[in-house]
Design a protein around this motif. Structure first.
Motif, mmCIF file in Angstrom:
data_model
loop_
_atom_site.group_PDB
_atom_site.id
_atom_site.type_symbol
_atom_site.label_atom_id
_atom_site.label_comp_id
_atom_site.label_asym_id
_atom_site.label_seq_id
_atom_site.Cartn_x
_atom_site.Cartn_y
_atom_site.Cartn_z
ATOM 1 N N LEU A 61 0.821 -1.201 0.000
ATOM 2 C CA LEU A 61 0.000 0.000 0.000
ATOM 3 C C LEU A 61 0.858 1.256 0.000
ATOM 4 O O LEU A 61 1.767 1.412 0.816
ATOM 5 C CB LEU A 61 -0.928 0.010 1.222
ATOM 6 N N ASN A 62 0.559 2.147 -0.948
ATOM 7 C CA ASN A 62 1.274 3.420 -1.044
ATOM 8 C C ASN A 62 0.381 4.392 -1.805
ATOM 9 O O ASN A 62 0.039 4.144 -2.959
ATOM 10 C CB ASN A 62 2.606 3.237 -1.764
ATOM 11 N N GLU A 63 0.001 5.487 -1.180
ATOM 12 C CA GLU A 63 -0.940 6.424 -1.803
ATOM 13 C C GLU A 63 -0.382 7.103 -3.047
ATOM 14 O O GLU A 63 -1.135 7.631 -3.863
ATOM 15 C CB GLU A 63 -1.388 7.483 -0.791
ATOM 16 N N ALA A 64 0.939 7.121 -3.196
ATOM 17 C CA ALA A 64 1.547 7.772 -4.357
ATOM 18 C C ALA A 64 1.717 6.821 -5.539
ATOM 19 O O ALA A 64 2.064 7.240 -6.637
ATOM 20 C CB ALA A 64 2.902 8.370 -3.982
ATOM 21 N N HIS A 65 1.484 5.524 -5.315
ATOM 22 C CA HIS A 65 1.655 4.531 -6.368
ATOM 23 C C HIS A 65 0.334 4.236 -7.073
ATOM 24 O O HIS A 65 -0.693 4.052 -6.424
ATOM 25 C CB HIS A 65 2.202 3.225 -5.791
ATOM 26 N N ILE A 66 0.393 4.170 -8.393
ATOM 27 C CA ILE A 66 -0.736 3.683 -9.187
ATOM 28 C C ILE A 66 -0.370 2.268 -9.594
ATOM 29 O O ILE A 66 0.593 2.063 -10.345
ATOM 30 C CB ILE A 66 -0.965 4.534 -10.456
ATOM 31 N N ILE A 67 -1.080 1.278 -9.092
ATOM 32 C CA ILE A 67 -0.733 -0.098 -9.412
ATOM 33 C C ILE A 67 -1.608 -0.631 -10.551
ATOM 34 O O ILE A 67 -2.700 -0.116 -10.808
ATOM 35 C CB ILE A 67 -0.851 -1.025 -8.178
ATOM 36 N N ALA A 68 -1.093 -1.643 -11.221
ATOM 37 C CA ALA A 68 -1.844 -2.256 -12.320
ATOM 38 C C ALA A 68 -3.148 -2.843 -11.781
ATOM 39 O O ALA A 68 -3.116 -3.643 -10.841
ATOM 40 C CB ALA A 68 -1.009 -3.340 -12.981
ATOM 41 N N PRO A 69 -4.289 -2.477 -12.358
ATOM 42 C CA PRO A 69 -5.565 -3.007 -11.870
ATOM 43 C C PRO A 69 -5.844 -4.435 -12.316
ATOM 44 O O PRO A 69 -6.703 -5.097 -11.742
ATOM 45 C CB PRO A 69 -6.595 -2.037 -12.454
ATOM 46 N N VAL A 70 -5.126 -4.907 -13.346
ATOM 47 C CA VAL A 70 -5.366 -6.250 -13.871
ATOM 48 C C VAL A 70 -4.057 -6.872 -14.356
ATOM 49 O O VAL A 70 -3.053 -6.193 -14.549
ATOM 50 C CB VAL A 70 -6.367 -6.234 -15.054
ATOM 51 N N ASP A 71 -4.109 -8.180 -14.556
ATOM 52 C CA ASP A 71 -3.015 -8.887 -15.219
ATOM 53 C C ASP A 71 -3.135 -8.680 -16.731
ATOM 54 O O ASP A 71 -4.241 -8.500 -17.250
ATOM 55 C CB ASP A 71 -3.106 -10.393 -14.955
ATOM 56 N N GLY A 72 -2.018 -8.764 -17.439
ATOM 57 C CA GLY A 72 -2.089 -8.692 -18.889
ATOM 58 C C GLY A 72 -0.866 -8.057 -19.509
ATOM 59 O O GLY A 72 0.202 -8.006 -18.902
ATOM 60 N N LYS A 73 -1.052 -7.567 -20.737
ATOM 61 C CA LYS A 73 0.041 -6.954 -21.489
ATOM 62 C C LYS A 73 -0.283 -5.496 -21.782
ATOM 63 O O LYS A 73 -1.411 -5.164 -22.185
ATOM 64 C CB LYS A 73 0.268 -7.714 -22.800
ATOM 65 N N VAL A 74 0.691 -4.630 -21.602
ATOM 66 C CA VAL A 74 0.513 -3.206 -21.884
ATOM 67 C C VAL A 74 0.477 -3.016 -23.401
ATOM 68 O O VAL A 74 1.445 -3.335 -24.101
ATOM 69 C CB VAL A 74 1.655 -2.366 -21.272
ATOM 70 N N VAL A 75 -0.647 -2.503 -23.909
ATOM 71 C CA VAL A 75 -0.801 -2.362 -25.360
ATOM 72 C C VAL A 75 -0.887 -0.910 -25.812
ATOM 73 O O VAL A 75 -0.760 -0.626 -27.005
ATOM 74 C CB VAL A 75 -2.051 -3.132 -25.856
ATOM 75 N N VAL A 76 -1.114 0.018 -24.873
ATOM 76 C CA VAL A 76 -1.209 1.436 -25.224
ATOM 77 C C VAL A 76 -0.563 2.273 -24.121
ATOM 78 O O VAL A 76 -0.842 2.066 -22.940
ATOM 79 C CB VAL A 76 -2.681 1.896 -25.402
ATOM 80 N N ILE A 77 0.300 3.205 -24.527
ATOM 81 C CA ILE A 77 0.770 4.283 -23.647
ATOM 82 C C ILE A 77 0.780 5.534 -24.517
ATOM 83 O O ILE A 77 1.669 5.719 -25.351
ATOM 84 C CB ILE A 77 2.189 4.022 -23.091
ATOM 85 N N GLU A 78 -0.237 6.367 -24.376
ATOM 86 C CA GLU A 78 -0.326 7.539 -25.241
ATOM 87 C C GLU A 78 -1.193 8.621 -24.619
ATOM 88 O O GLU A 78 -2.035 8.351 -23.754
ATOM 89 C CB GLU A 78 -0.892 7.155 -26.610
ATOM 90 N N GLU A 79 -0.974 9.850 -25.061
ATOM 91 C CA GLU A 79 -1.775 10.974 -24.598
ATOM 92 C C GLU A 79 -3.057 11.045 -25.426
ATOM 93 O O GLU A 79 -3.014 10.985 -26.655
ATOM 94 C CB GLU A 79 -0.979 12.271 -24.737
ATOM 95 N N VAL A 80 -4.197 11.143 -24.743
ATOM 96 C CA VAL A 80 -5.495 11.178 -25.417
ATOM 97 C C VAL A 80 -6.387 12.228 -24.751
ATOM 98 O O VAL A 80 -6.077 12.729 -23.666
ATOM 99 C CB VAL A 80 -6.203 9.806 -25.347
#
Length: 218
Positions: A61-80
């Motif tokens: 637990l860490n309030e500054a961390h955004i953790i992965a909500p699910v298992d899987g593969k990262v398919v998008v990292i982009e500004e939208v």
């Protein structure tokens, strides 16, 4: 351990498989056909059991961390442009779940649920560019004082026909705990402030509830 959303399906599958095994044994005299049907039934049961598995995760637990909500593969990292809640530019990180992944959704941060909405829709393949806006989906926003509001969106895929969402507006939730389930194929998008340094790369395999998507210092 299996997820509660799978109990009914697992029970029904067990009854069907038991019926196949005993019926084949009692009424089919051709050995290879009998065994083929019995093995196929057992394979079906194994697939259903692995799909609804719910392994324990060690969330730090860490309030500054955004953790992965699910298992899987990262398919998008982009500004939208996120037009439903923020109505401004956001950094989108999308994680695709194949049928063999764990399909439990976990809260990416601790805090208060500020927004939770279900949208009926289409069932385009989960990696389709329009899936985020046209498929069946839920949009959830959780906020705490350190990172502010973080939006994640459960998106049904071509095989998925039911999204389960436990997030209720006004509820206090704990990072890494059970936030829902998506049955049979899906994707989850996480929307972060523009300029956030993402802690993962495209095509990286991530583990929900443990791997860190980003760190945001308030």
């Amino acid at each position: 351990m299996f997820h509660k959303e799978g109990y009914k399906i697992i029970f029904i599958t067990m009854l069907i498989v038991a019926g196949i095994i005993f019926t084949a044994d009692a009424f089919i005299d051709i050995f290879w056909l009998q065994k083929t049907l019995q093995v196929a039934g057992l394979v079906l049961l194994i697939l259903i059991l692995q799909f609804f598995r719910n392994p324990k995760r060690n969330t730090q637990l860490n309030e500054a961390h955004i953790i992965a909500p699910v298992d899987g593969k990262v398919v998008v990292i982009e500004e939208v442009f996120e037009k439903e809640y923020f109505k401004d530019q956001r950094l989108q990180v999308s994680i695709f779940m194949s049928p063999i992944n764990v399909h439990v959704t976990r809260y990416p941060i601790s805090g208060e649920v500020k927004f939770s909405k279900y949208h009926p829709g289409k069932y385009l393949v989960a990696w389709h560019p329009k899936a985020s806006e046209e498929n069946e989906r839920t949009t959830i926003v959780v906020e705490n004082e350190t990172v502010g509001p973080i939006l994640y969106r459960q998106i049904a895929g071509a095989l998925a026909r039911r999204i389960v969402n436990y997030a209720e507006e006004g509820r206090q939730v704990v990072q890494g705990t059970d936030a829902g389930f998506i049955k049979f194929g899906s994707r989850v998008d996480v929307f972060l402030p523009v300029g956030t340094k993402v802690n993962m790369q495209l095509n990286q395999t991530v583990k929900g509830g443990e791997d860190i998507v980003a760190i945001i210092e308030g």
